[in-house]
Design an enzyme around this catalytic site. Structure first.
Site, PDB file in Angstrom:
ATOM      1  N   GLY A  35     150.896 105.036  82.082  1.00  0.00           N
ATOM      2  CA  GLY A  35     151.298 105.830  80.939  1.00  0.00           C
ATOM      3  C   GLY A  35     152.412 106.806  81.229  1.00  0.00           C
ATOM      4  O   GLY A  35     153.294 107.026  80.387  1.00  0.00           O
ATOM      5  N   ASP A  56     152.763 100.118  92.355  1.00  0.00           N
ATOM      6  CA  ASP A  56     151.540 100.021  91.555  1.00  0.00           C
ATOM      7  C   ASP A  56     150.827  98.722  91.934  1.00  0.00           C
ATOM      8  O   ASP A  56     151.451  97.666  91.950  1.00  0.00           O
ATOM      9  CB  ASP A  56     151.863 100.029  90.061  1.00  0.00           C
ATOM     10  CG  ASP A  56     150.652 100.386  89.204  1.00  0.00           C
ATOM     11  OD1 ASP A  56     149.586  99.756  89.398  1.00  0.00           O
ATOM     12  OD2 ASP A  56     150.761 101.275  88.355  1.00  0.00           O
ATOM     13  N   SER A  63     143.730  97.612  77.173  1.00  0.00           N
ATOM     14  CA  SER A  63     143.557  99.035  76.887  1.00  0.00           C
ATOM     15  C   SER A  63     144.744  99.881  77.328  1.00  0.00           C
ATOM     16  O   SER A  63     144.825 101.067  76.986  1.00  0.00           O
ATOM     17  CB  SER A  63     142.282  99.557  77.558  1.00  0.00           C
ATOM     18  OG  SER A  63     142.366  99.418  78.966  1.00  0.00           O
ATOM     19  N   ASN A  64     145.668  99.289  78.094  1.00  0.00           N
ATOM     20  CA  ASN A  64     146.873 100.011  78.536  1.00  0.00           C
ATOM     21  C   ASN A  64     147.925 100.103  77.442  1.00  0.00           C
ATOM     22  O   ASN A  64     148.764 101.011  77.434  1.00  0.00           O
ATOM     23  CB  ASN A  64     147.525  99.311  79.737  1.00  0.00           C
ATOM     24  CG  ASN A  64     146.649  99.213  80.956  1.00  0.00           C
ATOM     25  OD1 ASN A  64     146.791  98.282  81.739  1.00  0.00           O
ATOM     26  ND2 ASN A  64     145.734 100.153  81.141  1.00  0.00           N
ATOM     27  N   LEU A  65     147.923  99.152  76.527  1.00  0.00           N
ATOM     28  CA  LEU A  65     149.106  98.901  75.704  1.00  0.00           C
ATOM     29  C   LEU A  65     149.430  99.992  74.693  1.00  0.00           C
ATOM     30  O   LEU A  65     150.566 100.085  74.233  1.00  0.00           O
ATOM     31  CB  LEU A  65     148.966  97.551  74.988  1.00  0.00           C
ATOM     32  CG  LEU A  65     148.804  96.326  75.909  1.00  0.00           C
ATOM     33  CD1 LEU A  65     148.771  95.049  75.079  1.00  0.00           C
ATOM     34  CD2 LEU A  65     149.905  96.267  76.955  1.00  0.00           C
ATOM     35  N   ARG A  67     149.782 103.018  75.254  1.00  0.00           N
ATOM     36  CA  ARG A  67     150.587 104.073  75.875  1.00  0.00           C
ATOM     37  C   ARG A  67     151.568 103.531  76.915  1.00  0.00           C
ATOM     38  O   ARG A  67     152.574 104.177  77.202  1.00  0.00           O
ATOM     39  CB  ARG A  67     149.678 105.123  76.515  1.00  0.00           C
ATOM     40  CG  ARG A  67     148.881 104.599  77.702  1.00  0.00           C
ATOM     41  CD  ARG A  67     147.755 105.541  78.094  1.00  0.00           C
ATOM     42  NE  ARG A  67     147.040 105.069  79.282  1.00  0.00           N
ATOM     43  CZ  ARG A  67     146.137 104.093  79.275  1.00  0.00           C
ATOM     44  NH1 ARG A  67     145.835 103.479  78.154  1.00  0.00           N
ATOM     45  NH2 ARG A  67     145.528 103.732  80.390  1.00  0.00           N
ATOM     46  N   LYS A  80     151.626  95.018  87.119  1.00  0.00           N
ATOM     47  CA  LYS A  80     152.448  95.984  86.395  1.00  0.00           C
ATOM     48  C   LYS A  80     153.819  96.178  87.043  1.00  0.00           C
ATOM     49  O   LYS A  80     154.841  96.225  86.346  1.00  0.00           O
ATOM     50  CB  LYS A  80     151.720  97.334  86.312  1.00  0.00           C
ATOM     51  CG  LYS A  80     150.535  97.351  85.388  1.00  0.00           C
ATOM     52  CD  LYS A  80     149.931  98.744  85.330  1.00  0.00           C
ATOM     53  CE  LYS A  80     148.711  98.776  84.421  1.00  0.00           C
ATOM     54  NZ  LYS A  80     148.095 100.119  84.359  1.00  0.00           N
ATOM     55  N   ASN A 125     144.766 109.617  89.742  1.00  0.00           N
ATOM     56  CA  ASN A 125     143.554 110.025  90.443  1.00  0.00           C
ATOM     57  C   ASN A 125     143.902 111.052  91.511  1.00  0.00           C
ATOM     58  O   ASN A 125     145.022 111.100  92.017  1.00  0.00           O
ATOM     59  CB  ASN A 125     142.841 108.815  91.059  1.00  0.00           C
ATOM     60  CG  ASN A 125     143.673 108.134  92.128  1.00  0.00           C
ATOM     61  OD1 ASN A 125     143.661 108.541  93.291  1.00  0.00           O
ATOM     62  ND2 ASN A 125     144.423 107.106  91.747  1.00  0.00           N
ATOM     63  N   CYS A 186     141.760 110.322  82.127  1.00  0.00           N
ATOM     64  CA  CYS A 186     141.981 109.807  80.778  1.00  0.00           C
ATOM     65  C   CYS A 186     141.183 108.533  80.519  1.00  0.00           C
ATOM     66  O   CYS A 186     140.899 108.200  79.363  1.00  0.00           O
ATOM     67  CB  CYS A 186     143.473 109.578  80.524  1.00  0.00           C
ATOM     68  SG  CYS A 186     144.196 108.206  81.433  1.00  0.00           S
ATOM     69  N   CYS A 328     128.101 104.812  84.381  1.00  0.00           N
ATOM     70  CA  CYS A 328     129.105 105.499  83.573  1.00  0.00           C
ATOM     71  C   CYS A 328     130.206 104.503  83.217  1.00  0.00           C
ATOM     72  O   CYS A 328     130.051 103.302  83.408  1.00  0.00           O
ATOM     73  CB  CYS A 328     129.669 106.726  84.292  1.00  0.00           C
ATOM     74  SG  CYS A 328     130.726 106.343  85.700  1.00  0.00           S
TER      75      CYS A 328
END
Length: 367
Positions: A35, A56, A63-65, A67, A80, A125, A186, A328
């Site tokens: 992001g 990277d 779920s990345n797209l 942003r 990526k 992170n 995030c 989680c």
């Protein structure tokens, strides 16, 4: 051809051919093509940075797209760094790209960083942030730091001497890394797509300013931006003395950058198969430590929801079950919760954490 491409910045007062030549000669490494990295890479490429490294080890996910706007649905599952380099090359074929499809670790970071003039940290992170900071401090490499959380973003420049002759680094802000679960990222709390776009673009701007000498870059200053009300303010960063940086390569190699601060885990991390086996045992308690608003919602008849925000209250009670399994979203907060339980119960109970969390085993939870 080049003069036409960069014409609108070449004609800027105070910029001109001198600043453009500095950009052309510069070598910038962007760590993280997510992001923050995507917008930074786009504007650094468009501005004419001569050589851009992209580091990277992740692949594109759906779920990345919302942003990470360098990628499309057709890129899902692809590396990526490679996709980014290919797309950026079509944007500006004059730029040289170096692709590092690997995870930045203490064993390789110094070798990678040595070839670059400036490093832009777009990682997500704390383990990576501290490692990148310490390596840049050791090599005296200027570091552009960018981060987002919830609706807020932060930006700073480290390892550059200011007009007072002072230099700071990330540890002057946060001397010690937080434990897992103390500060959500995030992936757990969510992020609106435009926020990393704003902060990533600002990071590119600070990189360009630093290289060309334009304006006043955020050297030894932390810029804090709030998306909800558009407020932003700067804080001066003061050099501290309550931490120790690696002094050489051997120090860096032996320093423990594991977020837990432990060389051995206190709990056992399990996969979905082991979770299923434990679930069949009558003396097993399955605990979902996510907050109440997080999705997907799990069957409350099977999974007891005890959010991390109220987990301290749960620790003050006693449970009868012999097997305690913590779950989680990504397997980070569950480790922290499991460690807290292990500290309380010691070897009297079997305590587990689902490695990778619900996201990794989403098919298991959708059945």
């Amino acid at each position: 051809m080049a003069s036409e491409r960069y014409h609108r910045q070449l004609i800027l007062e105070g910029f001109g051919a001198t600043a453009q030549s500095k950009l052309t000669a510069a070598k910038v490494l962007v760590i993280g093509a997510g992001g923050l990295g995507c917008p930074a890479l786009q504007y650094l490429t468009a501005a004419g940075i001569g050589l851009i490294g992209i580091a990277d080890d992740d692949t594109v996910a759906l779920s990345n797209l919302h942003r990470q706007i360098l990628y499309t649905t057709n890129d899902i599952g692809k590396p990526k760094a490679k996709v980014a380099a290919q797309r950026l090359h079509t944007m500006n074929p004059e730029i040289q790209f170096v692709v590092h499809t690997l995870r930045i670790e203490s064993i390789n970071i110094l070798e990678i960083l040595k070839d670059y003039d400036v490093v832009l940290d777009g990682s997500d992170n704390f383990e990576s942030r501290y490692l990148i900071n310490d390596a840049c401090a050791l090599l005296k490499k200027p570091l552009i730091f960018a981060a987002v959380a919830d609706y807020e973003g932060q930006l700073a420049i480290f390892n550059v001497t200011d007009e007072k002759g002072e230099t700071t680094n990330y540890r002057d802000l946060f001397p010690i890394a937080p434990k897992p679960g103390e500060i959500a990222n995030c992936a757990d709390n969510g992020v609106i797509g435009v926020l990393p776009g704003i902060i990533g673009t600002m990071a590119a701007s600070e990189t360009i300013k630093l290289i060309t000498g334009l304006g006043k870059p955020l050297v030894n200053k932390l810029l804090h931006y709030n998306l909800l009300n558009n407020e932003q303010h700067e804080l001066a960063i003061i050099a501290g003395n309550d931490y120790q940086l690696p002094q050489n390569e051997a120090d860096l190699m032996t320093f423990n950058y594991n977020q837990t601060g432990l060389t051995e885990p206190m709990v056992i991390e399990i996969d979905a198969t082991a979770l299923n086996n434990l679930q069949q045992k009558t003396s097993t308690l399955l605990i979902d430590v996510r907050e109440l608003h997080e999705v997907p919602a799990l069957d409350k008849a099977i999974y007891h929801q005890i959010p991390m925000s109220s987990f301290a209250d749960f620790l003050s009670t006693d449970v009868e079950e012999q097997n305690l399994v913590l779950i989680c979203q990504h397997g980070i907060r569950s480790v922290a919760a499991a460690e807290a339980l292990a500290e309380k119960y010691g070897n009297t109970k079997n305590i587990y954490s689902l490695k990778g969390g619900i996201v990794k085993w989403r098919n298991y939870f959708s059945n």
